[in-house]
Design a protein around this motif. Structure first.
Motif, mmCIF file in Angstrom:
data_model
loop_
_atom_site.group_PDB
_atom_site.id
_atom_site.type_symbol
_atom_site.label_atom_id
_atom_site.label_comp_id
_atom_site.label_asym_id
_atom_site.label_seq_id
_atom_site.Cartn_x
_atom_site.Cartn_y
_atom_site.Cartn_z
ATOM 1 N N ILE A 84 0.906 -1.160 0.000
ATOM 2 C CA ILE A 84 0.000 0.000 0.000
ATOM 3 C C ILE A 84 0.935 1.197 0.000
ATOM 4 C CG2 ILE A 84 -1.823 1.237 1.204
ATOM 5 C CD1 ILE A 84 -2.722 -1.341 2.434
ATOM 6 N N LYS A 212 -15.260 -3.616 -3.185
ATOM 7 C CA LYS A 212 -15.216 -3.868 -1.742
ATOM 8 C C LYS A 212 -16.505 -3.370 -1.108
ATOM 9 C CE LYS A 212 -12.984 0.386 -0.200
ATOM 10 N NZ LYS A 212 -11.767 1.054 0.211
ATOM 11 N N HIS A 213 -16.833 -3.840 0.076
ATOM 12 C CA HIS A 213 -16.163 -4.868 0.873
ATOM 13 C C HIS A 213 -17.048 -6.089 0.773
ATOM 14 C CE1 HIS A 213 -15.152 -0.869 2.497
ATOM 15 N NE2 HIS A 213 -13.951 -1.359 2.726
ATOM 16 N N PHE A 259 -14.829 -7.019 6.579
ATOM 17 C CA PHE A 259 -14.511 -7.310 7.977
ATOM 18 C C PHE A 259 -15.601 -8.112 8.690
ATOM 19 C CE2 PHE A 259 -11.975 -3.150 7.956
ATOM 20 C CZ PHE A 259 -10.737 -3.744 8.169
ATOM 21 N N TRP A 292 -7.718 -4.888 5.813
ATOM 22 C CA TRP A 292 -6.538 -4.625 6.659
ATOM 23 C C TRP A 292 -6.530 -5.536 7.892
ATOM 24 C CZ3 TRP A 292 -3.100 -0.279 5.848
ATOM 25 C CH2 TRP A 292 -2.177 -0.073 6.875
ATOM 26 N N TRP A 433 -11.604 9.788 3.455
ATOM 27 C CA TRP A 433 -10.871 9.052 2.418
ATOM 28 C C TRP A 433 -10.528 9.995 1.256
ATOM 29 C CZ3 TRP A 433 -8.888 4.493 3.441
ATOM 30 C CH2 TRP A 433 -9.533 3.648 4.353
ATOM 31 N N GLU A 501 -14.483 4.951 7.830
ATOM 32 C CA GLU A 501 -14.271 3.747 8.637
ATOM 33 C C GLU A 501 -14.219 4.098 10.119
ATOM 34 O OE1 GLU A 501 -10.759 1.575 7.570
ATOM 35 O OE2 GLU A 501 -11.026 0.162 9.214
HETATM 36 C C1 NOJ Z 1 -9.406 -0.726 5.661
HETATM 37 C C2 NOJ Z 1 -10.650 -0.322 4.943
HETATM 38 O O1 NOJ Z 1 -11.750 -1.042 5.443
HETATM 39 C C3 NOJ Z 1 -10.588 -0.525 3.435
HETATM 40 O O2 NOJ Z 1 -11.710 0.065 2.858
HETATM 41 C C4 NOJ Z 1 -9.318 0.037 2.890
HETATM 42 O O3 NOJ Z 1 -9.285 -0.151 1.501
HETATM 43 C C5 NOJ Z 1 -8.134 -0.646 3.540
HETATM 44 N N1 NOJ Z 1 -8.191 -0.392 4.989
HETATM 45 C C6 NOJ Z 1 -6.794 -0.172 2.997
HETATM 46 O O4 NOJ Z 1 -6.557 1.121 3.387
#
Ligand code: NOJ
Length: 737
Positions: A84, A212-213, A259, A292, A433, A501
């Motif tokens: 990343i 995602k997710h 998650f 993550w 973000w 998040e």
């Molecule tokens: C956690 C987040 O839930 C996800 O959306 C993100 O892409 C990853 N971290 C990487 O930063």
């Protein structure tokens, strides 16, 4: 140092690496071979250690200090699969990539990923706002621009789009997706995947997308993040999976698992969703990355005793890459040796990762050209696009007595009080973000309003009230300011980090101090316009009656206050419509348009408030007026394999040009599996000039548009009556033998 770098750059960027391998030997280095052959060849040369490293993702930080850069690069294994990449410039990446290319036995390039969610350095409106534009073309172009900025800065993989259907505004991540409806999420998913990936992943304009997710993350109980979700197979198939299926069909390169625990089996180790659905049924060729640390989090989720077991569960379920969790790099080799994970499974995962690296052209062009930031970021066309998109995302929620636009307000009365915590808080308009977005690049509301009303009105500014807390010391002065004005515009709402998040709120009402300020301003007796910037639907039942007009501007990114100032002045005719229901209060959650029918539709209402939402899905006013004709069908009865056309004429009956979105819904009154009361199946936005009539058309393919899905994902179409619906118009349609 500089010279060496430049030399390396010339060698690696200008002359493609490995375009032709040693004479006579046809290997993975030979760019003329089909990708699958190259993957096979490379795989055949790799040791287990090399293979396993490909299945891990670590991070590479944003650090301009040259000494630290070297340390950082050295501590990451050169054979790592992915990083990343937190830096905005390609230099650090190229340093690291050079190690992968030169210091490893096989020279496998690293894949650099990053969260390019609603822009890279040019920050666009948040995704929830983007969907309110109903303009998939603009969204696709914005994703394309973001992809170009990212790729030229050293990132070839974005962790976007987020397509989690979300129906609970308390969940902070509702801001990152396209709202409450599966079809809307699917449509914007396809638009963004096409924008990010284009036709050629190897070009320096495009990046690989990541859906995602996966899956059901938006069903988090009471909006809490990371928690258990209770999702029946039926709901999984009819609500949460459709956007993913659409994204895979559109060619999305990767998927990120979520998650959440799905009814007892966490998404990270869910064989049904990862392997049976995604890879086997949908035939996805790309790879799945965990979220993550999510592999390790199988331990607190209560399904693994330790990291080793977590690695085994995830790999066996079909999870290909471990994001920063250190479960795969530390344990996969012994798991293979012990027979807990098959060699075939690991080979298959590596194959998927390598395939994308070849598709991205990384073996031929591993380095990013190091051009000045001014040439790759914030280009005028990118900023213009951000502004156009932001204009289309704005939703006029209420406009009583046509208080808006302000220019037509009351001749001779042109003093506007511009107040509220957002007036100078431009950073809050970036949204969460916001990648490499910078606060100083956002146009502040104060500046935008001054420009917009220059020479046309006198503006009196006052913040008046903070976002939250109890400090009312600014109230008295602000109220005095309001008294001097002819109209008051309040810029209220949320800070950017109230969404995203781990940003959960127990209530979606505005904080008490903001509500109190609105109430006190109302008592001054001037027409009151409330402008909201926020990352979720809000509960406005207490403030709505106090306001003459309400404008939802969302978090627009770098255009900041400019688009909404245009709406306030009348330069921009608002055309946004809600992609998410606004409840009256938090207590109504979950409330969404496509609910199932109740056994007693007239009963079971709240005793203390109306049971309807404050603003419905699809709601949004304009400064012009439209007249809708009746829906016409090319035929009333069709067989399963036939198609038909529905049409509706929309006339602009006002004096301003306007862009109108028509939402086409279908209703199936009864079915062997009960269905939502209405399901959006298509939408279209068209510009209509005053006096002009435009025809909106929906080509109906019964199997695609009228069918439903069962709890095993099997599509079925029943004969009988359906309704096609636009606003309050509906027409009957029969599926016959
Ligand atoms: C956690 C987040 O839930 C996800 O959306 C993100 O892409 C990853 N971290 C990487 O930063």
């Amino acid at each position: 140092m500089m010279k060496t770098k430049q030399f390396l750059f010339t060698v690696f960027c200008v002359f493609p690496l490995f375009a032709q391998a040693d004479e006579g030997e046809r290997t993975y280095k030979d760019a003329t071979l089909p990708i699958e052959e190259r993957v096979d060849d490379l795989l055949g040369r790799m040791t287990w250690e090399e293979k396993i490293l490909q299945l891990n993702q670590f991070t590479l930080g944003n650090n301009d200090n040259v000494n630290n850069i070297e340390k950082e690069v050295v501590k990451v294994p050169a054979g790592i699969g992915s990083l990343i990449y937190f830096s905005e410039n390609p230099e650090l990446r190229n340093e690291m990539q050079r190690r992968a290319m030169e210091e490893t036995r096989l020279g496998i390039p690293i894949l650099f990923g990053y969260d390019v969610i609603h822009g890279f350095r040019t920050v666009y409106p948040i995704s929830l706002a983007q969907a309110c534009s109903w303009n998939t073309d603009l969204v696709s172009r914005a994703c394309g621009m973001a992809a170009g900025e990212a790729r030229r800065s050293g990132v070839e993989w974005t962790f976007s789009p987020m397509i989690d259907v979300a129906r609970d505004g308390r969940w902070g991540r509702i801001s990152e997706g396209y709202g409450e409806d599966p079809y809307t999420n699917a449509a914007f998913c396809v638009a963004s995947v096409r924008g990010y990936q284009g036709d050629d992943l190897a070009s320096d304009k495009h990046v690989a997308a990541c859906l995602k997710h996966y899956v059901g993350y938006g069903a988090s109980e009471a909006g809490r993040d990371y928690v258990y979700t209770e999702i029946s197979r039926q709901t999984l198939w009819d609500t949460y999976l459709p956007p993913y299926e659409a994204g895979i069909r559109a060619g999305a390169s990767t998927v990120m698992s979520s998650f959440n625990d799905i009814s007892g089996v966490p998404a990270t180790c869910n064989h049904y969703t990862l392997t049976e659905i995604l890879k086997e049924r949908w035939g996805m060729e790309g790879f799945v990355v965990s979220d993550w640390d999510a592999v390790e989090q199988l331990i607190p989720q209560g399904v693994a005793a330790d990291r080793k077991q977590a690695a085994s569960l995830a790999m066996n379920a079909g999870l290909d890459m471990d994001m920063v969790g250190h479960c795969y790099d530390r344990h996969l080799e012994s798991l293979i040796r012990e027979g807990a994970v098959s060699e075939e499974k690991v080979n298959e995962a590596v194959r998927r990762v390598l395939r994308l690296k070849f598709r991205l052209g990384l073996f031929e062009h591993p380095y990013t050209e190091e051009m000045p930031a001014a040439q790759r970021l914030l280009q005028p066309q990118s900023k213009d696009l951000a502004e156009r998109l932001a204009e289309e995302t704005i939703v006029l929620l209420k406009n009583e007595g046509q208080v808006l636009p302000l220019q037509g307000f009351q001749p001779g009365k042109n003093t506007i009080a511009v107040m509220g915590p957002l007036v100078d808080a431009s950073g809050e308009l970036l949204g969460n973000w916001s990648a490499h977005g910078r606060m100083e690049e956002v146009c502040p509301i104060r500046e935008a309003m001054q420009e917009e009303f220059d020479g046309k009105a006198t503006l009196l500014f006052h913040a008046g009230c903070p976002f939250d807390g109890e400090d009312k010391s600014g109230f008295a002065e602000a109220l005095e300011t309001a008294r001097q004005a002819d109209v008051v515009v309040l810029f209220m709402g949320e800070k950017r980090l109230w969404s995203g998040e781990n940003c959960v709120r127990s209530t979606i009402e505005l904080p008490a101090i903001q509500e109190d300020f609105i109430r006190q301003v109302k008592e001054v007796g001037k027409p009151l316009v409330l402008v909201l910037a926020n990352g979720r639907p809000l509960g406005l039942h207490r403030v709505e009656p106090l306001c003459d007009a309400i404008v939802e501007m969302w978090q627009p990114g770098i255009p900041g206050g400019r688009p909404v100032s245009g709406v306030l002045s009348g330069r921009v005719n608002p055309s946004g419509k809600l992609c998410v229901t606004f409840p009256r209060t938090t207590g109504q959650i979950p409330i969404y348009y496509n609910r199932r029918q109740s056994s007693r539709p007239a009963l079971g209402k709240y005793q203390d408030i109306p049971s309807t939402p404050l603003y419905e899905f699809g709601h949004g006013l304009s400064y012009t007026t439209y007249r809708y004709g009746e829906i016409k069908l090319s035929r009333q009865t069709v067989r399963e394999d036939e198609s038909l056309t529905a049409e509706i004429a929309v006339t602009n009956t006002g004096h301003l040009a306007g862009a109108e979105t028509v939402h086409w819904f279908i209703t199936d009154p009864y079915s062997r599996i009960s269905r939502p009361v209405r399901e959006l199946k298509y939408f279209e936005k068209q510009l209509i000039q005053p006096g002009e009539t435009k025809i909106f058309r929906f080509e109906i393919h019964p199997m695609r548009d009228l069918s439903f899905v069962d709890s095993d994902g099997k599509r079925f179409l029943e004969k009988g009556t359906y309704y096609v619906q636009v606003k309050d118009k509906r027409i009957k349609l029969e599926i016959d033998e």
